[in-house]
Design a protein around this motif. Sequence first.
Motif, PDB file in Angstrom:
ATOM      1  N   ASN A 130       0.868  -1.166   0.000  1.00  0.00           N
ATOM      2  CA  ASN A 130       0.000   0.000   0.000  1.00  0.00           C
ATOM      3  C   ASN A 130       0.910   1.223   0.000  1.00  0.00           C
ATOM      4  OD1 ASN A 130      -1.392   2.353   1.471  1.00  0.00           O
ATOM      5  ND2 ASN A 130      -3.110   1.000   1.111  1.00  0.00           N
ATOM      6  N   ILE A 131       0.675   2.172  -0.881  1.00  0.00           N
ATOM      7  CA  ILE A 131       1.590   3.308  -0.987  1.00  0.00           C
ATOM      8  C   ILE A 131       1.057   4.558  -0.300  1.00  0.00           C
ATOM      9  CG2 ILE A 131       2.507   2.437  -3.177  1.00  0.00           C
ATOM     10  CD1 ILE A 131       0.983   4.821  -4.527  1.00  0.00           C
ATOM     11  N   HIS A 132      -0.036   4.447   0.453  1.00  0.00           N
ATOM     12  CA  HIS A 132      -0.646   5.629   1.046  1.00  0.00           C
ATOM     13  C   HIS A 132      -0.209   5.804   2.497  1.00  0.00           C
ATOM     14  CE1 HIS A 132      -2.951   6.321  -2.570  1.00  0.00           C
ATOM     15  NE2 HIS A 132      -3.277   5.044  -2.566  1.00  0.00           N
ATOM     16  N   GLY A 133      -0.660   6.880   3.108  1.00  0.00           N
ATOM     17  CA  GLY A 133      -0.062   7.318   4.355  1.00  0.00           C
ATOM     18  C   GLY A 133      -0.657   6.710   5.606  1.00  0.00           C
ATOM     19  N   ASP A 134       0.190   6.172   6.465  1.00  0.00           N
ATOM     20  CA  ASP A 134      -0.097   5.977   7.878  1.00  0.00           C
ATOM     21  C   ASP A 134       1.234   6.062   8.613  1.00  0.00           C
ATOM     22  OD1 ASP A 134       1.098   3.377   7.824  1.00  0.00           O
ATOM     23  OD2 ASP A 134      -0.822   2.407   7.473  1.00  0.00           O
ATOM     24  N   HIS A 135       1.298   5.602   9.860  1.00  0.00           N
ATOM     25  CA  HIS A 135       2.511   5.798  10.653  1.00  0.00           C
ATOM     26  C   HIS A 135       3.240   4.493  10.960  1.00  0.00           C
ATOM     27  CE1 HIS A 135       0.571   9.802  12.124  1.00  0.00           C
ATOM     28  NE2 HIS A 135       1.170   9.928  10.954  1.00  0.00           N
ATOM     29  N   SER A 136       2.999   3.461  10.166  1.00  0.00           N
ATOM     30  CA  SER A 136       3.650   2.183  10.451  1.00  0.00           C
ATOM     31  C   SER A 136       5.151   2.249  10.229  1.00  0.00           C
ATOM     32  CB  SER A 136       3.026   1.062   9.611  1.00  0.00           C
ATOM     33  OG  SER A 136       2.934   1.407   8.247  1.00  0.00           O
ATOM     34  N   ASP A 137       5.618   3.133   9.324  1.00  0.00           N
ATOM     35  CA  ASP A 137       7.069   3.311   9.183  1.00  0.00           C
ATOM     36  C   ASP A 137       7.619   4.201  10.296  1.00  0.00           C
ATOM     37  OD1 ASP A 137       5.859   5.634   8.232  1.00  0.00           O
ATOM     38  OD2 ASP A 137       6.858   5.617   6.285  1.00  0.00           O
ATOM     39  N   LEU A 138       6.863   5.233  10.660  1.00  0.00           N
ATOM     40  CA  LEU A 138       7.296   6.153  11.706  1.00  0.00           C
ATOM     41  C   LEU A 138       7.566   5.427  13.018  1.00  0.00           C
ATOM     42  CD1 LEU A 138       7.723   8.999  12.888  1.00  0.00           C
ATOM     43  CD2 LEU A 138       5.231   9.143  13.191  1.00  0.00           C
ATOM     44  N   TYR A 139       6.710   4.469  13.349  1.00  0.00           N
ATOM     45  CA  TYR A 139       6.874   3.800  14.642  1.00  0.00           C
ATOM     46  C   TYR A 139       8.128   2.930  14.692  1.00  0.00           C
ATOM     47  CZ  TYR A 139       2.254   5.423  16.160  1.00  0.00           C
ATOM     48  OH  TYR A 139       1.193   6.203  16.537  1.00  0.00           O
ATOM     49  N   PHE A 140       8.607   2.488  13.530  1.00  0.00           N
ATOM     50  CA  PHE A 140       9.883   1.775  13.508  1.00  0.00           C
ATOM     51  C   PHE A 140      11.044   2.721  13.821  1.00  0.00           C
ATOM     52  CE2 PHE A 140       7.594  -1.553  11.236  1.00  0.00           C
ATOM     53  CZ  PHE A 140       8.202  -2.697  11.727  1.00  0.00           C
ATOM     54  N   ALA A 141      10.816   4.022  13.651  1.00  0.00           N
ATOM     55  CA  ALA A 141      11.882   4.995  13.897  1.00  0.00           C
ATOM     56  C   ALA A 141      12.102   5.262  15.377  1.00  0.00           C
ATOM     57  CB  ALA A 141      11.554   6.308  13.186  1.00  0.00           C
ATOM     58  N   LEU A 142      11.158   4.879  16.208  1.00  0.00           N
ATOM     59  CA  LEU A 142      11.198   5.286  17.607  1.00  0.00           C
ATOM     60  C   LEU A 142      12.424   4.771  18.350  1.00  0.00           C
ATOM     61  CD1 LEU A 142       7.415   4.790  18.505  1.00  0.00           C
ATOM     62  CD2 LEU A 142       8.606   6.946  18.057  1.00  0.00           C
ATOM     63  N   ASN A 143      12.966   3.633  17.926  1.00  0.00           N
ATOM     64  CA  ASN A 143      14.099   3.044  18.642  1.00  0.00           C
ATOM     65  C   ASN A 143      15.412   3.163  17.889  1.00  0.00           C
ATOM     66  OD1 ASN A 143      12.494   2.258  20.824  1.00  0.00           O
ATOM     67  ND2 ASN A 143      11.916   0.351  19.827  1.00  0.00           N
ATOM     68  N   THR A 144      15.496   4.097  16.954  1.00  0.00           N
ATOM     69  CA  THR A 144      16.725   4.252  16.176  1.00  0.00           C
ATOM     70  C   THR A 144      17.741   5.165  16.846  1.00  0.00           C
ATOM     71  OG1 THR A 144      15.785   6.105  14.926  1.00  0.00           O
ATOM     72  CG2 THR A 144      15.526   3.874  13.985  1.00  0.00           C
ATOM     73  N   GLY A 145      17.307   5.915  17.857  1.00  0.00           N
ATOM     74  CA  GLY A 145      18.213   6.861  18.495  1.00  0.00           C
ATOM     75  C   GLY A 145      18.261   8.209  17.805  1.00  0.00           C
ATOM     76  N   TRP A 146      17.335   8.465  16.883  1.00  0.00           N
ATOM     77  CA  TRP A 146      17.252   9.752  16.182  1.00  0.00           C
ATOM     78  C   TRP A 146      16.143  10.597  16.823  1.00  0.00           C
ATOM     79  CZ3 TRP A 146      18.598  10.399  10.456  1.00  0.00           C
ATOM     80  CH2 TRP A 146      19.569   9.464  10.049  1.00  0.00           C
ATOM     81  N   PRO A 147      16.397  11.839  17.190  1.00  0.00           N
ATOM     82  CA  PRO A 147      15.287  12.732  17.526  1.00  0.00           C
ATOM     83  C   PRO A 147      14.312  12.809  16.361  1.00  0.00           C
ATOM     84  CG  PRO A 147      17.366  13.719  18.181  1.00  0.00           C
ATOM     85  CD  PRO A 147      17.702  12.494  17.370  1.00  0.00           C
ATOM     86  N   ILE A 148      13.005  12.886  16.678  1.00  0.00           N
ATOM     87  CA  ILE A 148      11.973  12.870  15.641  1.00  0.00           C
ATOM     88  C   ILE A 148      11.076  14.092  15.807  1.00  0.00           C
ATOM     89  CG2 ILE A 148      10.047  11.603  14.629  1.00  0.00           C
ATOM     90  CD1 ILE A 148      11.290   9.043  15.829  1.00  0.00           C
ATOM     91  N   LEU A 149      11.078  14.950  14.790  1.00  0.00           N
ATOM     92  CA  LEU A 149      10.205  16.108  14.743  1.00  0.00           C
ATOM     93  C   LEU A 149       9.034  15.806  13.818  1.00  0.00           C
ATOM     94  CD1 LEU A 149      12.903  18.936  14.271  1.00  0.00           C
ATOM     95  CD2 LEU A 149      12.280  17.674  16.354  1.00  0.00           C
ATOM     96  N   LEU A 150       7.862  16.289  14.173  1.00  0.00           N
ATOM     97  CA  LEU A 150       6.659  16.033  13.382  1.00  0.00           C
ATOM     98  C   LEU A 150       6.226  17.305  12.658  1.00  0.00           C
ATOM     99  CD1 LEU A 150       4.540  13.871  15.877  1.00  0.00           C
ATOM    100  CD2 LEU A 150       6.179  13.111  14.154  1.00  0.00           C
TER     101      LEU A 150
END
Length: 768
Positions: A130-150
């Motif tokens: 599916n190429i449309h938007g949700d946050h399933s990729d964003l939530y994988f970012a939570l444990n990468t050690g990168w600050p995340i701005l929205l």
Amino acid sequence: MAIEISKERPAGTVEQRMVYESGNEMAAYAAHQINYHIMGYFPISPSTEVAQFLDLMKANGQHDIKLIPADGEHGSAGICYGASVAGGRVFNVTSANGFLYMLEQLPVQSGTRFPMVLNLVCRSVSGPLNIHGDHSDLYFALNTGWPILLARDPQAVYDMNIMAIKLAEHPDVRLPVIVASDGYFTSHQKRRVQTFAHREDVLKFIGEQPPEGFPHVLDRNNPITVGPYMNEPDFINNRYQQSEAMYRAAKVYDEIRREYAVLTGRDYPMVDLYRMEDAEVAVFLLNSAAEIIKDVVDQLREKGIKAGAISPNVIRPFPQREIAEALKNVKAVTVGDRADSYGAYGGNMTLEVKAALFSHGNTTTKVISRIYGLGGKDFYAEDGHHFFQLAIDAAEKGYVEKPFDYYGLTPGDPDKAPKRVIEPLKYEEVKTGLITVEKDEETGKLKVKVPPLRNLTKKPKRLAPGHGACPGCGIFSGLELFFKGIEGDIVALFQTGCAMVVTTGYPYSSHKATYIHNLFQNGAATLSGVVEMFWERKRRGELDHLGLKDDFTFVMVTGDGGMDIGMGPAIGAALRNHKMIIIEYDNEGYMNTGAQLSYSTPLGHRTSTSNVGKFQGGKLFHHKDTPQIMAATNIPYVFTGAECQPLDLIRKAAKAQYYAQNEGLVYGKILITCPLNWLSEEKYGQQIIEDAVNSCFFPLYEVEHGVTTITYNPEEKGKRIPVTDWLKRMGKTRHLTRPEYAEALKAFEEEVERRWQRLKAKHENPYL
């Protein structure tokens, strides 16, 4: 790129101007004002436009960023890491599975503390695709050690990108930063956006680079070791330092956003609160949906309901204290998550909100978790009313009736279950006996007998009509011609690309035979597993009851750059020599994501990431000779083909099937036309392919057990034409015939001739 529509001066102390642009355009606009040193990138929707806009601006001389097209997202992340350790400013953009493909690189970068900015244009993670938007990729970012701005809108995309690099480079932080926006909701929708009027003001705000004290690998007077092997107790100490840096990022961000607010009049506190001063019920949402919920709050307030909305602007570090403070007097809050944390009874934001409440002693606020908006499902005001009603009910009852659920489901109806529309091809239809292949035991050569083409028209097509390909697309006519040479049953795997996307939109499929899709880069490995499972189950007698009359022919269809990102697994499959065919349709670009350059795009050709302008004349490097690369793996058979020589292609398909069923892996490449992105008229598609062959740009040959044979020689036929006769037929290459691009044309013509002469030498000498 940006279109100025106003010179009005907004609140703030710096001169600004108003533009009307999308989120992707504003990410590119901010990047061009910052004038990063390097951007490594790879196309994936919906983030691809950012690189396209930057390339267009580069062609017009608006920035100096070195744009590096990678072979995949893993490679793009490696490019960015390498550029970061070399001390410059670095930028990247990706989405969904592309983000996951680069995921293992991200903790390396944060763990070694090299800054950069990555725009994550959020999209659903496969599968299914599916190429449309949700946050399933964003939530994988939570444990990468990168600050995340929205970034909830294009204005925030611009502002957050400018603040992000300042945050990343701050000596108290020194971490790479993610700016996350919603795919298609924010990335493609245009809004009025205020920008810095002058690049000098942007650079003054973010400061000089590199800041004092940043080590990098290009300082010969201070050689450093990057990424050493680290044991305990050092490893836990490293992690502690990284953790402390993440928490310090909250304080630094707060300082940066206050400074930015003075300059621009726009403020982005850690948490955006809307009418929360006396709220008794609230809804917590991220990004674009958070703007819609504000209208719902106003509507409820008019009815006397004390409603409020919460949306963080930063989720790493998580603003735990601010959220707990905002909710201390709230009776119930509905947390909407645009992705699930499977098995955890709530999405990631739900779990973190609960943790914030518990950590700050709040055991009274009721929390309702709802998973919503997956796969780009829109969020409307009525959905916001539903979320508030859940909170209102919980506040009145004093308990949550259903703490966790999905919202927006469509109830199933057994009577509407998908039914087979296309009947499977009968064995007798696809095993015609019209084509025969025999091996000459004395010479080892294959003898192929192909009837007149009119006889083969009786063979049914492997794909049904009704797919969504563009008018004039050459993929399916080319593939169907190839399949005319294949007898019997097939199992086909299609890598991501136009051929895949336009033939399988659930619940419909154009495929009459078994079809598989896996990730863009991993098709060859996947089909390898299918092939070996077939032979092993057949050996064990587990397939006897299915009544197979012949062995399957296993075919992987790739194209649209699939042999860039998928090159490694393809070579691996070739070296293992699995009994399968890899057939590549070559349309010279990533057409399914918007005609970006591929490594199969020739020198000088225009694409959306190799634009033509005053400072750039199309693609800057030569195309990859994939058939020669695959031939170097010593597989039994390699070939090229084209529709303009139909019998040649059918003979090669028959040979391919023989080798794939009896000896091992086969690779074939067919040139197909793409009128939409080649900027050519549909009616000239066949002629363009024929010109490509007759100009010797796309020679027709085969490599059989290492021996090269040219199967069509335009010189011997008296049909060879100048390369320019082919180039002038396409809008994407017509510029090469102009005097200002004479140098690029000469380089391209010389390369075509060099490859042709080398091929002729191989044809004449079996040892080459």
